[in-house]
Motif scaffolding. Structure first.
Motif, PDB file in Angstrom:
ATOM      1  N   ARG A 107     -50.023  33.128 -11.320  1.00 22.10           N
ATOM      2  CA  ARG A 107     -49.931  34.181 -12.399  1.00 22.10           C
ATOM      3  C   ARG A 107     -51.369  34.933 -12.510  1.00 22.10           C
ATOM      4  NH1 ARG A 107     -44.868  34.388 -13.999  1.00 22.10           N
ATOM      5  NH2 ARG A 107     -43.998  32.290 -14.893  1.00 22.10           N
ATOM      6  N   ASP A 108     -51.910  35.128 -11.414  1.00 23.51           N
ATOM      7  CA  ASP A 108     -53.258  35.947 -11.797  1.00 23.51           C
ATOM      8  C   ASP A 108     -53.093  37.435 -12.338  1.00 23.51           C
ATOM      9  OD1 ASP A 108     -54.395  33.810 -10.359  1.00 23.51           O
ATOM     10  OD2 ASP A 108     -54.497  34.720  -8.533  1.00 23.51           O
ATOM     11  N   ARG A 109     -51.890  37.947 -11.844  1.00 23.72           N
ATOM     12  CA  ARG A 109     -51.816  39.378 -12.577  1.00 23.72           C
ATOM     13  C   ARG A 109     -51.309  39.276 -14.007  1.00 23.72           C
ATOM     14  NH1 ARG A 109     -47.236  42.003 -13.558  1.00 23.72           N
ATOM     15  NH2 ARG A 109     -46.074  40.618 -12.363  1.00 23.72           N
ATOM     16  N   GLU A 110     -50.407  38.301 -14.344  1.00 25.66           N
ATOM     17  CA  GLU A 110     -49.943  37.939 -15.768  1.00 25.66           C
ATOM     18  C   GLU A 110     -51.161  37.639 -16.714  1.00 25.66           C
ATOM     19  OE1 GLU A 110     -48.579  37.016 -12.963  1.00 25.66           O
ATOM     20  OE2 GLU A 110     -46.347  37.049 -13.051  1.00 25.66           O
ATOM     21  N   ALA A 159     -54.364  38.118 -16.119  1.00 28.40           N
ATOM     22  CA  ALA A 159     -55.346  39.146 -16.314  1.00 28.40           C
ATOM     23  C   ALA A 159     -54.971  40.339 -17.504  1.00 28.40           C
ATOM     24  CB  ALA A 159     -55.765  40.224 -15.240  1.00 28.40           C
ATOM     25  N   ALA A 160     -53.280  40.530 -17.369  1.00 26.88           N
ATOM     26  CA  ALA A 160     -52.568  41.176 -18.201  1.00 26.88           C
ATOM     27  C   ALA A 160     -52.789  41.092 -19.419  1.00 26.88           C
ATOM     28  CB  ALA A 160     -51.423  41.682 -17.682  1.00 26.88           C
ATOM     29  N   SER A 207     -43.310  35.093  -9.141  1.00 23.70           N
ATOM     30  CA  SER A 207     -43.036  35.952  -7.749  1.00 23.70           C
ATOM     31  C   SER A 207     -42.894  35.007  -6.793  1.00 23.70           C
ATOM     32  CB  SER A 207     -44.194  36.895  -7.433  1.00 23.70           C
ATOM     33  OG  SER A 207     -45.357  36.021  -7.304  1.00 23.70           O
ATOM     34  N   ASP A 248     -45.786  33.042  -5.332  1.00 28.78           N
ATOM     35  CA  ASP A 248     -46.585  32.171  -6.421  1.00 28.78           C
ATOM     36  C   ASP A 248     -45.549  31.062  -6.758  1.00 28.78           C
ATOM     37  OD1 ASP A 248     -48.558  33.541  -6.990  1.00 28.78           O
ATOM     38  OD2 ASP A 248     -48.044  34.285  -8.666  1.00 28.78           O
TER      39      ASP A 248
END
Length: 750
Positions: free
Chosen positions: A37-40, A42-43, A180, A183
């Motif tokens: 969940r790195d992208r989520e 950060a967003a 994803s 993940d």
């Protein structure tokens, strides 16, 4: 409404050179590793920088709660007043929404004002992040609350985790998709390794795991349930069984299964693989709201088909399969179900036709627990009782709701609401207690004894809230009912509280007369508990205010001795207050400070604002007089006097803010107001009007934690004394419930 021990707004540390304290908060420890969940993440943290209201939405089990908590942790340094989680998924009654949010923030209010008005007032000048979790079933009520908070408190931001948006102006929606591929596989492997340390057994099993993640649409809760099966099955076997279930539901087209059906199918498949005992326990556990302990589960859920002695093993199996979540805390190991798992089990319980019986057993357990807690309140386990009743509040609310919703058994709700007087009065929950008591008294009046108790408890609450009209009405009805039915105990309590009302109304002769009569009634029926001792302390106040200081000391020393014999602390604090008042009146400032400091520490620990603010008022006067006394020995006498006057004015300012949460300042009483008038006169004389008002404003910016720390450091060389809090007590001993006539977030998988 004022912050209490462990509250969101503590004062700064008094230790010089200490590392900067992290912002306060109540975010829970993570139960397992946070994967992906790195992208989520950060967003979401970026959105929190641009919008004051962000709602994370998504299907059940997708990990909304877990991501929201991780994001809140990431941004907590932006909020000097902390990050606070209100888990609302277990809250059934929308009328308690404001109470639940206030409790999550560690706030309380002793007045009869609407709780929302108190929330808005207290949070108006705070900079904090409020995380609301599991509010979809309360969206109609949560939306106006969020709107009002954002409008009134410009420094407040809100992060919501729910299956749908609130629909509030300015809301930014953050749709959370399933994980994803990479993940999802990482999460599955991590949870599988916890169940079977040798996973994966080979490349083939790793391929099967990847296919499982794809078939389960990357929904974290579904993945965790599947991983929980690897103690007995291989990944290939899990995949084969899931394929069979999916084809059954979709006619062979695996791609036709929608994500919400994917999760329900995965839960249903896990349910099918459970043993009959596991399925039965799963269903029965759904009657609990939030967290529960083993003893409660053994009583409520056991039976001929599920013996109590086998329940621990069955529960452990459900924990291993990720159906039940275990959480360890100050009260020992406790358990809960995630929302989607609970909903599935609740459907199963209704299908069995056993839901009403289980709710009755649940109600009986918590009736018994409340009864034992009431008994244990008068004893050395008082602090433990305070911790237990706070932890069990969601289940106590469920028991009250169930009882009061059943016309045939509403008298049990009356009984429970009255039995919990120590929670409402002793643990700073007057507003919620008033709600339940008023509701309970609308029930049919077929059980005079339980009704009489609910009436005198309501009268007590109303007195403390400053609502004299309601107090007189409730106590008058209680007295009439007691006389008609011969209920000597209820008559004694009604008379006692009428004496208390006379005390805060400045009718000291009447207060003395009525309190002595009530104490005689108590003696006649052999009643001895915290309420009886409080009656003696209130009598001591009445005689002290009439000039009989020796009589007041005799009464309070007797109370002190009984408290020490029984380990009672809550009433002891009020006896110490009176003894401190008498010591100060006699010129012994050192003894007065020692007594009042102990009083203040106890009141603070029990969330008792009335006692705490009274002690602060008197400590302000002690500080002022200590300055005058110290000036006689100091080389720079003027500076010593001024410093003392500043300290006194600051404490008065803090007390003034807290009185708004208690009611009419100093009850509007000229007797209770006497120390305040003396202190204000002396401080104004030393500082001048402008400087005095400036110090009052400084004190008004202090919350209770900071005010208590400041008051207690006056005689400690500038270092604040430790302030105890009831939320850190060890687990109390539990009991079997009395004869059946003893805060969990939402989806956080991943």
């Amino acid at each position: 409404m004022a912050p209490l021990s462990g509250s969101p707004f503590p004062g700064p540390s008094s230790d010089e050179g200490a590392a900067p304290a992290r912002p306060p908060g109540n975010l829970p420890a993570e139960p397992s590793r946070f994967i992906g969940r790195d992208r989520e993440l950060a967003a979401l943290t970026a959105q929190l920088g641009h919008s004051r209201l962000v709602t994370v939405t998504g299907v059940g089990g997708v990990g909304k709660t877990r991501l929201a908590i991780r994001a809140a942790q990431a941004v907590q340094d932006r909020f000097c007043d902390g990050v606070w989680l209100a888990g609302l998924s277990a809250l059934a009654d929308p009328a308690l929404l404001d109470h639940a949010v206030a409790a999550a923030l560690g706030l309380t209010d002793h007045t009869d004002r609407p709780p929302r008005a108190c929330l808005l007032e207290q949070l108006a000048d705070r900079r904090l992040l409020l995380v609301l979790d599991g509010v979809e079933h309360l969206a109609r009520e949560a939306a106006p609350l969020a709107h009002a908070l954002l409008r009134t408190a410009p420094g407040l931001s809100a992060l919501v985790a729910a299956r749908r948006p609130l629909g509030v102006a300015g809301e930014r929606v953050f749709p959370l998709s399933p994980m994803s591929g990479a993940d999802a596989v990482a999460l599955f492997e991590d949870r599988a390794t916890a169940v079977r340390p040798g996973f994966p057994a080979g490349a083939g099993e790793l391929v099967a795991a990847a296919e499982l993640c794809r078939r389960l649409d990357g929904i974290p809760l579904a993945l965790e349930l599947a991983a929980g099966r690897l103690d007995t099955l291989s990944a290939d076997q899990v995949l084969d069984r899931l394929d069979d279930r999916f084809r059954l539901l979709t006619g062979g087209s695996l791609g036709a299964l929608a994500r919400h059906r994917t999760l329900r199918t995965a839960i249903g498949w896990s349910h099918e693989l459970c043993t009959p005992a596991e399925r039965l326990l799963w269903a029965r556990l759904t009657v609990f709201a939030g967290l529960f302990d083993l003893e409660a589960a053994e009583y409520v859920c056991s039976g001929p088909e599920l013996p109590a002695e086998d329940l621990l093993d069955v529960l452990a199996s459900l924990v291993a399969q990720s159906v039940v979540v275990r959480e360890d805390g100050p009260l020992g190991p406790r358990y809960r179900l995630l929302d989607s798992v609970r909903a599935y089990g609740a459907d199963w319980l209704r299908a069995l036709g056993d839901d009403e019986r289980m709710l009755r057993r649940h109600r009986d357990w918590y009736m018994g627990l409340a009864t034992w807690c009431e008994l244990d309140w008068f004893g050395p386990r008082q602090g433990e009782v305070a911790a237990r009743v706070e932890a069990e509040l969601p289940n106590l609310r469920t028991a009250l709701e169930h009882s009061l919703g059943d016309g045939d058994e509403a008298h049990l709700g009356q009984c429970l609401a009255g039995t919990l007087w120590f929670c409402w009065v002793g643990c700073g929950r007057l507003a919620e207690g008033r709600y339940w008591l008023e509701r309970a008294l609308r029930a049919p009046a077929g059980y005079p004894e339980t009704r009489a108790k609910a009436l005198w408890v309501l009268g007590h609450v109303a007195v403390l809230q400053g609502d004299q009209a309601r107090a007189v009405g409730a106590l008058g009805e209680c007295r009439e009912l007691a006389e008609r039915t011969g209920d000597e105990r209820a008559a004694a309590y009604a008379e006692h509280r009428m004496g208390c009302l006379a005390l805060v109304s400045d009718d000291m002769p009447r207060a003395e007369e009525v309190l002595r009569a009530a104490l005689a009634r108590y003696s006649g029926i052999g009643e001895l508990n915290s309420n009886v001792l409080m009656g003696r302390v209130e009598l001591a106040m009445a005689v002290a205010f009439q000039g009989d200081l020796a009589g007041a000391v005799a009464l309070c020393e007797e109370v002190r001795e009984v408290c020490e014999d029984h380990g009672e602390r809550w009433t002891l604090a009020y006896a110490l207050y009176v003894l401190g008042f008498v010591a100060f009146s006699g010129g012994d400032r050192g003894r007065a400070r020692a007594l009042l400091e102990e009083c203040l520490a106890i009141d603070h620990a029990f969330h008792d604002l009335v006692g705490a603010v009274l002690a602060l008022e008197l400590l302000a006067l002690v500080a002022l007089e200590e300055g005058a006394e110290g000036a006689e020995r100091a080389a720079r006498a003027d500076e010593a006097v001024e410093e003392a006057a500043v300290e006194a004015a600051v404490l008065q300012g803090a007390a003034g803010r807290l009185w708004r949460s208690v009611g009419l300042p100093l009850f509007g009483s000229r007797f209770f107001n006497g120390p305040h008038v003396l202190c204000e006169r002396g401080a104004r004389e030393q500082l001048g009007a402008e400087r005095y008002e400036e110090c009052l404003r400084e004190g008004a910016r202090l919350d209770l934690d900071a005010a208590v720390a400041r008051a207690l450091r006056g005689a400690h060389g500038g270092r604040a004394a430790a302030v105890p809090g009831p939320r850190r007590h060890p687990a109390p001993e539990t009991h079997q419930p009395a004869s059946s006539p003893a805060t969990g977030a939402g989806e956080e998988a991943g």
